[in-house]
Design a protein around this motif. Structure first.
Motif, PDB file in Angstrom:
ATOM      1  N   VAL A 209      67.234  46.547   9.491  1.00 28.79           N
ATOM      2  CA  VAL A 209      68.129  47.210  10.443  1.00 28.79           C
ATOM      3  C   VAL A 209      67.358  47.787  11.629  1.00 28.79           C
ATOM      4  O   VAL A 209      67.768  47.646  12.790  1.00 28.79           O
ATOM      5  N   LEU A 210      66.237  48.455  11.352  1.00 30.45           N
ATOM      6  CA  LEU A 210      65.504  49.153  12.409  1.00 30.45           C
ATOM      7  C   LEU A 210      64.658  48.223  13.263  1.00 30.45           C
ATOM      8  O   LEU A 210      64.313  48.570  14.397  1.00 30.45           O
ATOM      9  N   GLY A 211      64.317  47.031  12.742  1.00 31.30           N
ATOM     10  CA  GLY A 211      63.473  46.104  13.489  1.00 31.30           C
ATOM     11  C   GLY A 211      63.959  45.828  14.898  1.00 31.30           C
ATOM     12  O   GLY A 211      63.213  46.039  15.874  1.00 31.30           O
ATOM     13  N   PRO A 212      65.195  45.352  15.071  1.00 34.37           N
ATOM     14  CA  PRO A 212      65.687  45.083  16.425  1.00 34.37           C
ATOM     15  C   PRO A 212      65.741  46.329  17.305  1.00 34.37           C
ATOM     16  O   PRO A 212      65.492  46.258  18.520  1.00 34.37           O
ATOM     17  N   ILE A 213      66.061  47.471  16.710  1.00 32.74           N
ATOM     18  CA  ILE A 213      66.141  48.714  17.483  1.00 32.74           C
ATOM     19  C   ILE A 213      64.754  49.106  17.986  1.00 32.74           C
ATOM     20  O   ILE A 213      64.562  49.426  19.178  1.00 32.74           O
ATOM     21  N   ILE A 214      63.761  49.074  17.090  1.00 32.29           N
ATOM     22  CA  ILE A 214      62.400  49.432  17.484  1.00 32.29           C
ATOM     23  C   ILE A 214      61.864  48.451  18.522  1.00 32.29           C
ATOM     24  O   ILE A 214      61.242  48.836  19.518  1.00 32.29           O
ATOM     25  N   GLY A 215      62.128  47.155  18.289  1.00 32.00           N
ATOM     26  CA  GLY A 215      61.674  46.144  19.239  1.00 32.00           C
ATOM     27  C   GLY A 215      62.251  46.325  20.620  1.00 32.00           C
ATOM     28  O   GLY A 215      61.538  46.203  21.631  1.00 32.00           O
ATOM     29  N   SER A 216      63.546  46.652  20.687  1.00 34.49           N
ATOM     30  CA  SER A 216      64.185  46.839  21.991  1.00 34.49           C
ATOM     31  C   SER A 216      63.690  48.108  22.675  1.00 34.49           C
ATOM     32  O   SER A 216      63.507  48.132  23.898  1.00 34.49           O
ATOM     33  N   LEU A 217      63.450  49.165  21.895  1.00 36.23           N
ATOM     34  CA  LEU A 217      62.957  50.414  22.479  1.00 36.23           C
ATOM     35  C   LEU A 217      61.555  50.230  23.069  1.00 36.23           C
ATOM     36  O   LEU A 217      61.259  50.701  24.178  1.00 36.23           O
ATOM     37  N   PHE A 218      60.691  49.559  22.336  1.00 43.10           N
ATOM     38  CA  PHE A 218      59.337  49.311  22.840  1.00 43.10           C
ATOM     39  C   PHE A 218      59.363  48.455  24.104  1.00 43.10           C
ATOM     40  O   PHE A 218      58.675  48.755  25.086  1.00 43.10           O
ATOM     41  N   SER A 219      60.126  47.362  24.060  1.00 38.45           N
ATOM     42  CA  SER A 219      60.122  46.433  25.192  1.00 38.45           C
ATOM     43  C   SER A 219      60.783  47.034  26.433  1.00 38.45           C
ATOM     44  O   SER A 219      60.434  46.685  27.560  1.00 38.45           O
ATOM     45  N   GLU A 220      61.728  47.975  26.230  1.00 43.22           N
ATOM     46  CA  GLU A 220      62.456  48.539  27.359  1.00 43.22           C
ATOM     47  C   GLU A 220      61.812  49.803  27.907  1.00 43.22           C
ATOM     48  O   GLU A 220      61.766  50.005  29.122  1.00 43.22           O
ATOM     49  N   PHE A 221      61.282  50.658  27.015  1.00 45.75           N
ATOM     50  CA  PHE A 221      60.799  51.970  27.464  1.00 45.75           C
ATOM     51  C   PHE A 221      59.277  52.132  27.377  1.00 45.75           C
ATOM     52  O   PHE A 221      58.738  53.117  27.885  1.00 45.75           O
ATOM     53  N   ALA A 222      58.582  51.219  26.734  1.00 48.74           N
ATOM     54  CA  ALA A 222      57.122  51.308  26.650  1.00 48.74           C
ATOM     55  C   ALA A 222      56.543  49.940  27.006  1.00 48.74           C
ATOM     56  O   ALA A 222      56.594  49.526  28.142  1.00 48.74           O
ATOM     57  N   THR A 223      55.999  49.264  26.047  1.00 48.75           N
ATOM     58  CA  THR A 223      55.504  47.894  26.243  1.00 48.75           C
ATOM     59  C   THR A 223      55.679  47.132  24.940  1.00 48.75           C
ATOM     60  O   THR A 223      55.546  47.714  23.845  1.00 48.75           O
ATOM     61  N   TRP A 224      55.973  45.838  25.057  1.00 50.91           N
ATOM     62  CA  TRP A 224      56.177  45.023  23.862  1.00 50.91           C
ATOM     63  C   TRP A 224      54.922  44.950  22.998  1.00 50.91           C
ATOM     64  O   TRP A 224      54.994  44.633  21.799  1.00 50.91           O
ATOM     65  N   ARG A 225      53.764  45.260  23.564  1.00 51.35           N
ATOM     66  CA  ARG A 225      52.515  45.190  22.805  1.00 51.35           C
ATOM     67  C   ARG A 225      52.497  46.175  21.636  1.00 51.35           C
ATOM     68  O   ARG A 225      51.779  45.971  20.645  1.00 51.35           O
ATOM     69  N   TRP A 226      53.291  47.236  21.727  1.00 53.61           N
ATOM     70  CA  TRP A 226      53.356  48.207  20.637  1.00 53.61           C
ATOM     71  C   TRP A 226      53.993  47.624  19.388  1.00 53.61           C
ATOM     72  O   TRP A 226      53.829  48.164  18.286  1.00 53.61           O
ATOM     73  N   ILE A 227      54.714  46.510  19.530  1.00 56.84           N
ATOM     74  CA  ILE A 227      55.266  45.833  18.351  1.00 56.84           C
ATOM     75  C   ILE A 227      54.128  45.361  17.446  1.00 56.84           C
ATOM     76  O   ILE A 227      54.271  45.319  16.219  1.00 56.84           O
ATOM     77  N   GLY A 228      52.990  45.022  18.052  1.00 57.94           N
ATOM     78  CA  GLY A 228      51.816  44.667  17.263  1.00 57.94           C
ATOM     79  C   GLY A 228      51.009  45.868  16.833  1.00 57.94           C
ATOM     80  O   GLY A 228      50.647  46.013  15.661  1.00 57.94           O
TER      81      GLY A 228
END
Length: 571
Positions: free
Chosen positions: A201-220
């Motif tokens: 459930v949280l995966g898409p939410i965390i991914g969208s928050l990182f890509s929109e408000f920080a950087t997608w690199r934080w997913i790694g």
């Protein structure tokens, strides 16, 4: 003397004197313990300890459980977080649609190709070496991904992460079977279900928050502290009984030919399922040829597995109807669950014209109830000492409310959609954790419970792959027919002449400037394929419901533990 069945409770009720006596009788009568006997797993130190088992679990045991739950969470959330971030990654690195596609599926392919291998290897060489290998690959892949400055490196990082993630995903279930008895397992399955479903459930939410408000690199980057934490816990607290076999003998016992056949067959089978009607049409030779090769190799692999001394997927796991139906319903559960979690937020965006964030909020009812039901159901099983009624009820709820979702649309209230998805979540959550009990309880030898747990995880993931392929084909097929109502297509909708672009076009719908009648026709054109998916998933759930009624009751008061059971180290 006949071998002791795994459903017995001999190992815990016998006293030290009776075990000593029986051991002597066996030595004098046959010279060796029969295969599958409970006593063959016991040493003199075990016999001395019988009758005085401590009631409280040691601190190291609970730290091992925390380790398992941490692994379950990071793998679950990482498997679902990237989809929403791919557009941002592709834009930042000037990636093509082809590269974006491979970045999306690289992780899944790595997981699918390695899961049974990790299970088999860990059964022969021990759990911790492959666990550390999986953790290392997962962390290295996360670093490669996070530091990538080219889409090719992103794909490579996700693939390496998948090679590690496959081991983490399956070993967390295998380890839980190792450190707990079948009698106490419902409690721990309820704990395990919380991080797994929460991660989905949280995966898409965390991914969208990182890509929109920080950087997608934080997913790694965010994976590293969790992986490091779980590795420390495993090293210091996960005390498993070692396998007393020299390294050379262990390597000789591995099913090397079976591993090669499986990797080739799994990759050839999975890839076309991933790109069918997305990258290439189903009728294209680039889809059909590898798919057919994959099917042939997997059939050959299945027949070959009857030959090795230590097969990767032992046929003995499928010796009765309960085991076969557990695997089959687990496969269908993965098919239905992953499809729903993918298409439900898209449904709210296309039909109710919600933003991606609003759609994430709209599916909270199914998410919350899935988490709650997956945690509560095993506890109810433990209290009532029955699992079949809950399994039947879970599948009936899933089938009924999956079908009723056909009624949801713009002409129905969101309250109706919320009610339907809430009860659907209850059904899916119950089945998610309870299915493990008949699968693990059906094996004859307690040492096979870890293998059984691993097989269920693997088949559930294969169900997810096929479910996504079915959903894509159904959606594209029905959308191609329903969009005809708008012919000739307005210029703003010209992209929809190709049905394969229908899903990616959904975020643009709320911003369209179309006459009201054309807008209503467009929404209806989207509602039709979603309805077709709901009906398809309801039908498959109905098949699983019938299968669940074929299972038989198995006694779960068994307190035996296998050869790699948890042991508190003496100071």
């Amino acid at each position: 003397m006949a071998s002791t069945p795994s459903t017995g409770n001999v190992a815990n009720s016998a006293t030290a004197d009776s075990l000593d006596k029986e051991k002597c009788q066996l030595d004098s009568s046959h010279g060796s313990t029969p295969s599958g006997s409970v006593l063959e797993n016991f040493t003199d130190s075990d016999i001395e300890a019988q009758g005085s088992r401590p009631a409280k679990k040691p601190f190291s045991f609970w730290m091992s459980i925390v380790c398992i739950l941490t692994i379950a969470f990071i793998v679950s959330w990482d498997a679902t977080c990237l989809a929403v971030a791919i557009p941002s990654i592709s834009k930042d690195l000037n990636g093509s649609s082809f590269q974006s596609f491979w970045a999306s599926i690289a992780f899944m392919i790595g997981v699918v190709a390695t899961q049974p291998i990790y299970t088999s290897v860990s059964d022969i060489v021990g759990r911790k070496p492959p666990l550390y290998t999986a953790m290392t690959l997962f962390a290295v892949g996360a670093i490669i991904f996070a530091t990538a400055h080219d889409m090719s490196v992103v794909i490579a990082g996700r693939l390496v992460q998948g090679l590690g993630g496959g081991g983490l995903d399956v070993l967390e279930s295998v380890l839980l079977a190792d450190v707990t008895t079948l009698k106490e397992r419902p409690l721990y399955l309820s704990l395990q279900g919380i991080p797994i479903v929460s991660g989905f459930v949280l995966g898409p939410i965390i991914g969208s928050l990182f890509s929109e408000f920080a950087t997608w690199r934080w997913i790694g980057w965010i994976n590293l502290p969790f992986t490091g934490f779980s590795m420390v816990l495993a090293f210091f607290f996960l005390h498993l009984r070692p396998i007393e076999i020299d390294t050379r003998s262990r390597l000789q016992r591995l099913d090397w030919t079976g591993m090669v056949l499986f990797v080739v067959g799994a990759a050839a089978f999975s890839l076309p399922l991933s790109w069918a009607d997305s990258l290439y049409p189903w009728t294209d030779w680039r889809t059909l040829l590898p798919f057919i090769i994959g099917v042939i190799v997997m059939i050959g692999f299945w027949f070959y597995e009857a030959r090795p001394q230590e097969p990767m997927i032992p046929h003995r796991l499928f010796h009765n109807i309960t085991a076969c139906m557990s695997i089959a319903t687990g496969f269908l559960h993965g098919l239905v669950m992953y499809s729903i979690l993918l298409y439900l937020p898209l449904f709210f965006q296309a039909v109710y014209l919600q933003s991606p964030l609003q759609s994430g909020i709209s599916i909270l009812p199914i998410c919350v109830l899935m988490i709650a039901a997956s945690a509560v159901a095993p506890i109810l099983v433990k209290i009532s000492k029955m699992y079949l009624p809950y399994l039947w009820g879970g599948w009936i709820l899933t089938t009924l409310f999956m079908g009723l979702f056909y009624l949801a649309g713009q002409d129905s209230s969101t309250a109706t959609a919320n009610a339907f998805q809430s009860l659907l979540g209850v059904g899916i959550g119950i089945v998610f954790t309870v299915t493990a009990l008949p699968m693990q309880g059906s094996v004859k030898n307690v040492d096979d419970q870890g293998l059984a747990a691993g097989m269920l995880v693997t088949f559930r993931l294969y169900g997810a792959l096929i479910g996504l392929a079915i959903g894509s084909s159904v959606f594209n097929s029905f959308f191609a027919k329903s969009i005809v109502a708008l012919d000739p297509l307005p210029e703003a909708l010209a992209e929809l002449a190709d049905p394969s672009h229908a899903i990616s076009f959904i975020p643009n719908i709320p911003d369209l400037d179309l006459p009201q009648d054309q807008m209503e026709a467009l929404i209806q054109a989207y509602r039709v394929p979603f309805r077709a998916i709901w009906v398809t998933m309801a039908a498959l759930s109905g098949i699983a419901t019938v299968m669940s009624f074929l299972m038989t009751k198995i006694d779960h008061d068994n307190e035996e533990q296998g050869k790699q059971r948890f042991e508190e180290r003496k100071k």
